[in-house]
Design a protein around this motif. Structure first.
Motif, short mmCIF file in Angstrom:
data_model
loop_
_atom_site.label_atom_id
_atom_site.label_comp_id
_atom_site.label_asym_id
_atom_site.label_seq_id
_atom_site.Cartn_x
_atom_site.Cartn_y
_atom_site.Cartn_z
N ASP A 266 12.84 12.79 -11.58
CA ASP A 266 13.30 12.52 -12.62
C ASP A 266 13.72 11.15 -13.26
OD1 ASP A 266 15.27 11.45 -15.14
OD2 ASP A 266 17.34 12.51 -14.13
N ARG A 267 12.44 10.61 -14.41
CA ARG A 267 11.63 9.84 -14.62
C ARG A 267 12.71 8.57 -14.82
NH1 ARG A 267 10.39 11.08 -20.49
NH2 ARG A 267 8.52 8.97 -19.94
N TRP A 268 13.65 9.12 -16.37
CA TRP A 268 14.88 8.62 -16.66
C TRP A 268 15.48 7.42 -15.92
CZ3 TRP A 268 14.20 6.93 -21.38
CH2 TRP A 268 13.11 7.69 -22.33
N LYS A 269 15.79 8.55 -14.66
CA LYS A 269 17.18 7.76 -13.75
C LYS A 269 15.99 6.77 -12.98
CE LYS A 269 20.19 9.29 -10.05
NZ LYS A 269 20.43 9.96 -9.14
N LEU A 270 14.88 6.77 -12.45
CA LEU A 270 13.62 5.97 -11.96
C LEU A 270 13.70 4.85 -13.50
CD1 LEU A 270 11.53 5.52 -10.44
CD2 LEU A 270 9.93 6.51 -11.65
N PHE A 271 13.66 4.94 -13.93
CA PHE A 271 13.76 4.03 -14.95
C PHE A 271 15.19 3.64 -15.03
CE2 PHE A 271 10.08 6.85 -18.63
CZ PHE A 271 9.45 6.71 -17.55
N GLY A 272 16.06 3.81 -15.10
CA GLY A 272 17.24 3.09 -15.18
C GLY A 272 17.77 2.63 -14.00
N ALA A 273 17.44 2.72 -13.21
CA ALA A 273 17.46 2.31 -12.17
C ALA A 273 16.59 1.08 -11.46
CB ALA A 273 17.42 3.58 -10.55
N THR A 274 15.25 1.12 -12.15
CA THR A 274 14.45 -0.09 -11.77
C THR A 274 15.17 -0.91 -13.28
OG1 THR A 274 12.69 0.85 -11.17
CG2 THR A 274 12.07 -0.80 -12.00
N ALA A 275 15.53 -1.22 -14.40
CA ALA A 275 15.95 -1.80 -15.24
C ALA A 275 16.18 -2.67 -15.10
CB ALA A 275 16.49 -1.38 -16.50
N VAL A 276 17.66 -2.41 -13.72
CA VAL A 276 18.60 -4.01 -13.64
C VAL A 276 18.10 -4.66 -12.32
CG1 VAL A 276 20.91 -2.58 -15.09
CG2 VAL A 276 19.55 -2.17 -12.71
N GLN A 277 16.99 -3.40 -11.58
CA GLN A 277 17.08 -4.13 -10.30
C GLN A 277 15.76 -5.76 -11.02
OE1 GLN A 277 15.51 -2.26 -6.83
NE2 GLN A 277 16.08 -0.14 -7.92
N TRP A 278 14.79 -5.20 -11.76
CA TRP A 278 13.76 -6.74 -12.12
C TRP A 278 14.83 -7.49 -12.33
CZ3 TRP A 278 11.75 -8.02 -16.65
CH2 TRP A 278 10.44 -8.88 -16.93
N PRO A 279 15.42 -7.59 -13.39
CA PRO A 279 15.77 -8.52 -14.33
C PRO A 279 16.69 -9.97 -13.13
CG PRO A 279 17.17 -6.83 -15.43
CD PRO A 279 15.75 -6.61 -14.46
N ALA A 280 17.63 -8.39 -12.53
CA ALA A 280 18.60 -9.33 -10.89
C ALA A 280 16.98 -9.74 -9.87
CB ALA A 280 19.02 -8.62 -10.48
N TRP A 281 16.11 -9.59 -9.73
CA TRP A 281 15.49 -10.26 -8.67
C TRP A 281 14.45 -11.26 -9.05
CZ3 TRP A 281 14.34 -9.83 -4.24
CH2 TRP A 281 12.96 -10.48 -3.60
N GLY B 192 0.84 -1.20 -0.28
CA GLY B 192 0.23 0.16 -0.47
C GLY B 192 0.63 0.99 0.17
N ARG B 193 1.94 0.92 0.23
CA ARG B 193 2.56 2.30 0.37
C ARG B 193 3.23 3.00 -1.31
NH1 ARG B 193 6.38 -2.44 0.14
NH2 ARG B 193 7.76 -2.31 -0.75
N PHE B 194 3.02 2.39 -2.14
CA PHE B 194 2.51 2.43 -3.20
C PHE B 194 2.40 3.39 -4.02
CE2 PHE B 194 5.72 -1.55 -3.69
CZ PHE B 194 6.79 -0.73 -3.58
N ILE B 195 1.54 3.52 -3.34
CA ILE B 195 -0.15 3.95 -3.29
C ILE B 195 0.06 5.80 -3.35
CG2 ILE B 195 -2.55 5.14 -3.14
CD1 ILE B 195 -3.27 2.25 -2.41
N PRO B 196 1.10 6.54 -2.28
CA PRO B 196 1.63 7.80 -2.02
C PRO B 196 1.94 7.93 -3.25
CG PRO B 196 1.74 6.65 -0.33
CD PRO B 196 1.18 5.90 -1.07
N MET B 197 3.08 6.85 -2.89
CA MET B 197 4.70 7.17 -3.74
C MET B 197 4.73 6.96 -5.24
SD MET B 197 7.35 4.31 -2.68
CE MET B 197 8.27 4.14 -3.46
N GLY B 198 3.37 6.72 -5.69
CA GLY B 198 2.30 6.52 -7.00
C GLY B 198 2.49 8.40 -7.46
N VAL B 199 1.39 8.48 -6.43
CA VAL B 199 0.99 10.11 -6.40
C VAL B 199 1.78 11.30 -6.78
CG1 VAL B 199 -0.35 11.86 -5.08
CG2 VAL B 199 -1.11 9.06 -5.41
N ALA B 200 2.94 11.05 -5.90
CA ALA B 200 4.27 11.70 -5.82
C ALA B 200 4.79 11.90 -7.07
CB ALA B 200 5.30 11.63 -4.56
N VAL B 201 5.20 10.65 -8.13
CA VAL B 201 5.83 10.71 -9.51
C VAL B 201 5.04 11.10 -10.20
CG1 VAL B 201 5.55 8.25 -10.20
CG2 VAL B 201 7.68 10.21 -10.57
#
Length: 239
Positions: free
Chosen positions: A134-149, A91-100
């Motif tokens: 910074d949406r592009w930095k957000l994308f880059g940081a997640t792009a390597v975490q998801w496949p690693a997970w 549920g914490r992703f709701i306010p995080m999503g609203v913020a971004v």
């Protein structure tokens, strides 16, 4: 320091901002991979089979929620209870999503798709201040975490160490240790968090004698409603 660090963000190319996110994400992905191996191994040991843990990591992509799901199932709470426990944590992703949301682009479908990159480490690293991200930095940081997970989960499932080895390496302690680290981080932030944690522990301690551990976990989450009363009234401590 620039009073408005987001003012010049558009002067940097999306490629460089994405690569900056990747650089941050590599460190986060390394830790995520190790944690995912443990999740995959323990989920397999709990009888999830081979496919279910991997699909869970593909779709959920949340260590805290997946550990809560596994812990609730292991505690005998049943599938509805486990799903509720995971949903409460996510549920914490709701306010995080609203913020971004204001920094995402495109129509509803594209914005929803971009919003899937909002995970804890990426969200924090992409924050520019003044409510900007910074949406592009957000994308880059997640792009390597998801496949690693996902890869870590798959490895943990396929290796599937025997229960004795899991205990010998202390992997069976990862679930409680993971949540303990999250708790410590919250306790350092505010007095209200400490009050909520104490109340939650008391509720869980009382319920565990009369209901399965999974249900006790959900019951203890009632203490989180204290957060609705607002911010910390005690002020922050000096660090």
């Amino acid at each position: 320091m620039d009073a408005n660090p987001s003012a010049d963000i558009d002067d940097v190319s999306p490629r460089l901002r994405f690569l900056a996110g990747v650089k941050v994400g590599v460190g986060l992905a390394s830790a995520a991979f190790v944690l995912a191996v443990t999740f995959g191994a323990l989920a397999r040991a709990e009888g999830w089979g081979v496919l279910a843990p991997i699909v869970c990591s593909l779709v959920v992509f949340s260590g805290s929620a997946q550990f809560a799901l596994a812990a609730a199932l292991a505690g005998g709470g049943g599938i509805p209870t486990a799903i509720m426990a995971a949903a409460l944590i996510n549920g914490r992703f709701i306010p995080m999503g609203v913020a971004v949301a204001g920094d995402l682009r495109g129509g509803r479908f594209r914005r929803a798709l971009e919003g899937q990159t909002v995970v804890d480490g990426s969200w924090a690293s992409a924050h520019l201040g003044d409510g900007r991200f910074d949406r592009w930095k957000l994308f880059g940081a997640t792009a390597v975490q998801w496949p690693a997970w996902v890869a870590g989960t798959a490895l943990g499932v396929l290796v599937a160490p025997p229960e004795k080895l899991v205990e010998a390496l202390g992997l069976d302690l990862v679930f409680p240790a993971f949540f303990l680290l999250l708790l410590i981080d919250e306790l350092r932030r505010s007095r209200m968090a400490r009050v909520a944690a104490g109340l939650g522990a008391s509720i869980a301690a009382g319920l565990v004698f009369v209901v399965p551990a999974g249900l006790a976990l959900v019951g203890a989450s009632v203490a989180a409603l204290l957060g609705l009363r607002g911010g910390d009234s005690g002020g922050g401590e000096a660090s």
